[in-house]
Design a protein around this motif. Structure first.
Motif, PDB file in Angstrom:
ATOM      1  N   THR A 365      32.594  62.548  55.211  1.00  0.00           N
ATOM      2  CA  THR A 365      31.253  63.111  55.102  1.00  0.00           C
ATOM      3  C   THR A 365      31.074  63.848  53.793  1.00  0.00           C
ATOM      4  O   THR A 365      31.871  64.728  53.453  1.00  0.00           O
ATOM      5  CB  THR A 365      30.971  64.083  56.272  1.00  0.00           C
ATOM      6  OG1 THR A 365      31.124  63.396  57.516  1.00  0.00           O
ATOM      7  CG2 THR A 365      29.560  64.646  56.179  1.00  0.00           C
ATOM      8  N   ASN A 366      30.043  63.487  53.033  1.00  0.00           N
ATOM      9  CA  ASN A 366      29.602  64.249  51.871  1.00  0.00           C
ATOM     10  C   ASN A 366      28.573  65.280  52.300  1.00  0.00           C
ATOM     11  O   ASN A 366      27.743  65.014  53.176  1.00  0.00           O
ATOM     12  CB  ASN A 366      28.956  63.328  50.835  1.00  0.00           C
ATOM     13  CG  ASN A 366      29.937  62.788  49.802  1.00  0.00           C
ATOM     14  OD1 ASN A 366      29.548  62.054  48.900  1.00  0.00           O
ATOM     15  ND2 ASN A 366      31.205  63.139  49.908  1.00  0.00           N
ATOM     16  N   TYR A 367      28.619  66.449  51.656  1.00  0.00           N
ATOM     17  CA  TYR A 367      27.612  67.478  51.929  1.00  0.00           C
ATOM     18  C   TYR A 367      27.502  68.368  50.709  1.00  0.00           C
ATOM     19  O   TYR A 367      28.347  68.342  49.801  1.00  0.00           O
ATOM     20  CB  TYR A 367      27.984  68.309  53.159  1.00  0.00           C
ATOM     21  CG  TYR A 367      29.217  69.177  52.993  1.00  0.00           C
ATOM     22  CD1 TYR A 367      29.116  70.509  52.611  1.00  0.00           C
ATOM     23  CD2 TYR A 367      30.494  68.660  53.203  1.00  0.00           C
ATOM     24  CE1 TYR A 367      30.244  71.308  52.449  1.00  0.00           C
ATOM     25  CE2 TYR A 367      31.630  69.447  53.045  1.00  0.00           C
ATOM     26  CZ  TYR A 367      31.500  70.769  52.667  1.00  0.00           C
ATOM     27  OH  TYR A 367      32.623  71.551  52.497  1.00  0.00           O
ATOM     28  N   LYS A 368      26.443  69.157  50.661  1.00  0.00           N
ATOM     29  CA  LYS A 368      26.302  70.148  49.591  1.00  0.00           C
ATOM     30  C   LYS A 368      25.486  71.320  50.103  1.00  0.00           C
ATOM     31  O   LYS A 368      24.766  71.214  51.114  1.00  0.00           O
ATOM     32  CB  LYS A 368      25.645  69.536  48.350  1.00  0.00           C
ATOM     33  CG  LYS A 368      24.181  69.133  48.510  1.00  0.00           C
ATOM     34  CD  LYS A 368      23.627  68.620  47.182  1.00  0.00           C
ATOM     35  CE  LYS A 368      22.165  68.168  47.311  1.00  0.00           C
ATOM     36  NZ  LYS A 368      21.614  67.731  46.001  1.00  0.00           N
ATOM     37  N   TYR A 369      25.620  72.438  49.416  1.00  0.00           N
ATOM     38  CA  TYR A 369      24.824  73.628  49.715  1.00  0.00           C
ATOM     39  C   TYR A 369      23.666  73.691  48.737  1.00  0.00           C
ATOM     40  O   TYR A 369      23.842  73.457  47.534  1.00  0.00           O
ATOM     41  CB  TYR A 369      25.672  74.892  49.594  1.00  0.00           C
ATOM     42  CG  TYR A 369      26.790  74.993  50.606  1.00  0.00           C
ATOM     43  CD1 TYR A 369      26.532  75.398  51.910  1.00  0.00           C
ATOM     44  CD2 TYR A 369      28.102  74.679  50.255  1.00  0.00           C
ATOM     45  CE1 TYR A 369      27.553  75.494  52.846  1.00  0.00           C
ATOM     46  CE2 TYR A 369      29.131  74.773  51.187  1.00  0.00           C
ATOM     47  CZ  TYR A 369      28.850  75.177  52.475  1.00  0.00           C
ATOM     48  OH  TYR A 369      29.857  75.267  53.415  1.00  0.00           O
ATOM     49  N   ILE A 370      22.475  73.994  49.253  1.00  0.00           N
ATOM     50  CA  ILE A 370      21.325  74.180  48.379  1.00  0.00           C
ATOM     51  C   ILE A 370      20.604  75.470  48.757  1.00  0.00           C
ATOM     52  O   ILE A 370      20.668  75.935  49.903  1.00  0.00           O
ATOM     53  CB  ILE A 370      20.339  72.989  48.448  1.00  0.00           C
ATOM     54  CG1 ILE A 370      19.763  72.823  49.865  1.00  0.00           C
ATOM     55  CG2 ILE A 370      20.982  71.699  47.985  1.00  0.00           C
ATOM     56  CD1 ILE A 370      18.684  71.767  49.929  1.00  0.00           C
ATOM     57  N   ILE A 371      19.936  76.028  47.779  1.00  0.00           N
ATOM     58  CA  ILE A 371      19.152  77.244  47.972  1.00  0.00           C
ATOM     59  C   ILE A 371      17.679  76.867  47.916  1.00  0.00           C
ATOM     60  O   ILE A 371      17.250  76.112  47.037  1.00  0.00           O
ATOM     61  CB  ILE A 371      19.485  78.286  46.886  1.00  0.00           C
ATOM     62  CG1 ILE A 371      20.956  78.714  47.013  1.00  0.00           C
ATOM     63  CG2 ILE A 371      18.572  79.496  46.984  1.00  0.00           C
ATOM     64  CD1 ILE A 371      21.433  79.594  45.868  1.00  0.00           C
ATOM     65  N   ALA A 372      16.901  77.365  48.877  1.00  0.00           N
ATOM     66  CA  ALA A 372      15.476  77.032  48.944  1.00  0.00           C
ATOM     67  C   ALA A 372      14.670  78.276  49.267  1.00  0.00           C
ATOM     68  O   ALA A 372      15.182  79.245  49.849  1.00  0.00           O
ATOM     69  CB  ALA A 372      15.225  75.949  49.990  1.00  0.00           C
ATOM     70  N   LYS A 373      13.411  78.239  48.878  1.00  0.00           N
ATOM     71  CA  LYS A 373      12.481  79.292  49.259  1.00  0.00           C
ATOM     72  C   LYS A 373      12.126  79.147  50.737  1.00  0.00           C
ATOM     73  O   LYS A 373      12.426  78.132  51.365  1.00  0.00           O
ATOM     74  CB  LYS A 373      11.207  79.207  48.409  1.00  0.00           C
ATOM     75  CG  LYS A 373      11.404  79.432  46.929  1.00  0.00           C
ATOM     76  CD  LYS A 373      10.066  79.322  46.195  1.00  0.00           C
ATOM     77  CE  LYS A 373      10.224  79.523  44.709  1.00  0.00           C
ATOM     78  NZ  LYS A 373       8.918  79.384  43.982  1.00  0.00           N
ATOM     79  N   ALA A 374      11.436  80.149  51.257  1.00  0.00           N
ATOM     80  CA  ALA A 374      11.040  80.113  52.665  1.00  0.00           C
ATOM     81  C   ALA A 374      10.111  78.952  52.970  1.00  0.00           C
ATOM     82  O   ALA A 374      10.084  78.452  54.098  1.00  0.00           O
ATOM     83  CB  ALA A 374      10.372  81.439  53.055  1.00  0.00           C
ATOM     84  N   THR A 377      10.810  74.909  49.295  1.00  0.00           N
ATOM     85  CA  THR A 377      10.985  74.477  47.909  1.00  0.00           C
ATOM     86  C   THR A 377      12.435  74.664  47.485  1.00  0.00           C
ATOM     87  O   THR A 377      12.971  75.779  47.535  1.00  0.00           O
ATOM     88  CB  THR A 377      10.068  75.286  46.963  1.00  0.00           C
ATOM     89  OG1 THR A 377       8.708  75.123  47.370  1.00  0.00           O
ATOM     90  CG2 THR A 377      10.234  74.813  45.526  1.00  0.00           C
ATOM     91  N   VAL A 378      13.079  73.573  47.085  1.00  0.00           N
ATOM     92  CA  VAL A 378      14.486  73.633  46.702  1.00  0.00           C
ATOM     93  C   VAL A 378      14.598  74.148  45.263  1.00  0.00           C
ATOM     94  O   VAL A 378      13.890  73.700  44.365  1.00  0.00           O
ATOM     95  CB  VAL A 378      15.134  72.237  46.817  1.00  0.00           C
ATOM     96  CG1 VAL A 378      16.581  72.275  46.316  1.00  0.00           C
ATOM     97  CG2 VAL A 378      15.100  71.765  48.263  1.00  0.00           C
ATOM     98  N   LEU A 379      15.503  75.100  45.067  1.00  0.00           N
ATOM     99  CA  LEU A 379      15.720  75.708  43.756  1.00  0.00           C
ATOM    100  C   LEU A 379      16.970  75.093  43.126  1.00  0.00           C
ATOM    101  O   LEU A 379      18.050  75.668  43.152  1.00  0.00           O
ATOM    102  CB  LEU A 379      15.858  77.225  43.902  1.00  0.00           C
ATOM    103  CG  LEU A 379      14.658  77.929  44.581  1.00  0.00           C
ATOM    104  CD1 LEU A 379      14.970  79.386  44.853  1.00  0.00           C
ATOM    105  CD2 LEU A 379      13.400  77.789  43.730  1.00  0.00           C
TER     106      LEU A 379
END
Length: 424
Positions: A365-374, A377-379
Motif C-alpha cells: 500500500t502506498n500512502y501519503k500525509y497531506i495538509i488541508a484547510k477546513a 483545500t489541499v496545501l
C-alpha cells in the motif's frame, strides 16, 4: 470499546431490522461524504493492482470492491456522463450508452480462510449489457437494493485523434526551483479537422491521477501549423512532493522495515514504525513507489481477491501540532484521496504525535500525509514530507474538444510523461 469486527457481525445479524437504518445514519461522517465504513478496497484495476482510471474508448477495464458485512448483497451499477468539470451532462443515457442502466453486479466471491469475512465484487466494462458510445468524463455509481448510493468513482475514456507529447522540466522560477516540476506539452492534431480549436480545445493536466490539484484553463502559447505548444514558465508548474510512503504486509505475520509489531485479537493488528516528516532532512532520497496505488496480495495464498485478509494498521507521525485552521489527512488510491473524518489524522497530546488506525486489506500500500484547510483545500506547498524536483511523478494531459454545435466534450487525446526523465 467494541471492535469493528464485532460490530460488523452484530450489524450483519440485524441487517433487515429498521433500527439498522438509524445506526447507519449515525455512523456516516458529517464532515464530508465518503464510502460507507463497510465498503473497502474500491479500485479500477488490472490484475490485483489499482490503476489511474483513464482508459481508451472501448478498452476493457475492471472495477472491484469488498463488502465487509460478509453476506451476499445485491448491488447495481449506473453510468453517468459528465462535463469537463464533473457535473452531470445534459445527454440522455441512450446518447452515451448502448445498453441498460441499473444492472445488477453478478460476479462476486466470498472470502476464504480469513479472519474478516467479506464479499468481493467485480465488474468488467464494457460488457455485453453496457457499451460506451462516446469518450469523455464518467462517473460509476454503485447502489444497494434499497436504492442508496454507496460508491461513486470517476473515470475517463479517451480517443486517439490527436497525439500529445509531454516533457517534464525544472521550473525556471528560481525561488521554487528545488521544489517544483514544470510540464511542457505539444498537441499535434494531424489531419483531424477541428472547428475553431483555439476556442474549443481545452486541456487538463493531472499529477498521479489526482484531481484536487489538476491544472485547467490553459491556452496554447504557440500555434504552429496543426500544433498547439505549451511551454510556460509558471502556469504549468506542480509542487514535486515526495515519493509515496508505503508498507507491505503481504505476509501478515512477518515484521519488516516498515512494520514494527504484529498482534492479533479479533483481527491482526499491525503497528508501523514511527515516521518523521521527511522535509526535515532537507534532501531527497529515491525509493520506488507505485504513485499512490495499492496491490492486494497474500504471499501464502493464490486468490488474492478473496484470501488476502484485513488488518488494523496503526500509524504514528511525529509532526508538530498544526494550527487549528489546518488538518492532517492520510490518503492514497486505497481511499480515493478522500478528505473526510475517517481519514483525518488526530494529534495525540500525550505522545505529541499524529496517530490513526485504518482497516486495510493485506498487500502493498502506498500512502501519503497531506495538509488541508477546513474547506478541503489541499496545501501542497506545506507537504510535511517536503517538495523536491527530483520526485518521480506520473503526469497525464487530457485534451477535450467541443465544437459549437456539440452537446458534450470529447476527449480526443491523451498525453503521458514521467518526471524521472526530468530535464533542465
Amino acid at each position: 470499546m467494541i471492535s469493528i469486527f464485532t460490530r460488523i457481525r452484530i450489524l450483519s445479524a440485524m441487517k433487515k431490522i429498521v433500527l439498522l437504518i438509524l445506526l447507519y445514519v449515525s455512523i456516516i461522517p458529517a464532515f464530508a461524504a465518503g464510502d460507507p465504513y463497510y465498503i473497502k478496497s474500491v479500485s479500477f484495476n488490472q490484475g490485483n493492482e489499482s490503476l489511474i482510471p483513464i482508459f481508451r474508448l472501448n478498452e476493457t477495464f475492471r472495477f472491484s470492491f469488498d463488502d465487509l458485512m460478509g453476506s451476499e448483497t445485491d448491488y447495481y451499477y449506473k453510468i453517468v456522463h459528465c462535463t469537463r468539470d464533473w457535473k452531470q451532462s445534459d445527454l440522455k443515457v441512450t446518447e452515451y450508452l448502448s445498453g441498460m442502466q441499473n444492472l445488477r453486479i453478478t460476479t462476486f466471491e466470498t472470502s476464504f480462510n480469513t479472519l474478516q469475512a467479506f464479499v468481493h465484487y467485480k465488474l468488467s466494462l464494457p460488457n455485453r449489457d453496457t457499451k460506451f458510445m462516446i469518450s469523455g468524463n464518467y462517473k460509476l455509481e454503485i447502489y444497494n437494493n434499497a436504492n442508496e448510493k454507496v460508491i461513486e468513482r470517476r473515470f475517463v475514456l479517451y480517443e486517439d485523434l490527436a497525439s500529445v507529447s509531454m516533457e517534464i522540466k525544472k521550473t525556471r522560477n528560481l525561488k521554487v526551483a528545488a521544489a517544483k516540476q514544470n510540464v511542457y506539452m505539444t498537441i499535434d492534431f494531424g489531419t483531424t479537422v477541428l472547428q475553431n480549436p483555439k476556442k474549443n480545445v481545452n486541456v487538463v493536466l493531472l499529477q498521479n491521477g489526482q484531481w484536487y490539484n489538476a491544472l485547467t484553463g490553459l491556452n496554447p502559447q504557440y500555434v504552429i501549423g496543426n500544433q498547439f505548444q505549451y511551454q510556460y514558465d509558471e502556469e504549468t508548474n506542480f509542487w514535486g512532493g515526495n515519493e509515496f510512503l508505503f508498507f507491505d504486509n503481504s505476509d501478515i505475520k512477518q515484521v519488516n522495515n516498515n512494520v514494527e509489531k504484529i498482534t492479533r485479537s479479533d483481527l491482526f493488528e499491525i503497528t508501523l514504525r514511527e515516521k518523521y516528516p521527511l522535509k526535515e532532512s532537507n534532501f531527497y532520497t529515491f525509493y520506488q513507489d507505485i504513485n499512490g496505488g495499492f496491490k492486494t496480495r497474500n504471499v501464502l495464498r493464490e486468490n488474492h481477491n478473496t484470501e488476502a485478509d484485513y488488518a488494523w494498521v496503526y500509524f504514528n507521525y511525529h509532526l508538530d501540532k498544526l494550527p487549528s485552521s489546518q488538518k492532517l489527512y492520510i490518503v492514497g488510491m486505497f481511499n480515493n484521496y478522500q478528505l473526510n473524518s475517517d481519514y483525518e489524522v488526530k494529534f495525540d497530546e500525550a505522545t505529541q504525535t499524529y496517530t490513526t488506525a485504518l482497516l486495510l486489506k493485506q498487500g502493498f500500500t502506498n500512502y501519503k500525509y497531506i495538509i488541508a484547510k477546513a474547506d478541503g483545500t489541499v496545501l501542497d506547498e506545506l507537504n510535511p514530507d517536503g517538495n523536491y524536483f527530483e520526485t518521480e511523478n506520473q503526469y497525464n494531459a487530457l485534451v477535450y474538444y467541443k465544437n459549437d454545435s456539440d452537446r458534450y466534450e470529447r476527449i480526443i487525446g491523451l498525453g503521458k510523461a514521467d518526471s524521472k526523465l526530468i530535464t533542465n
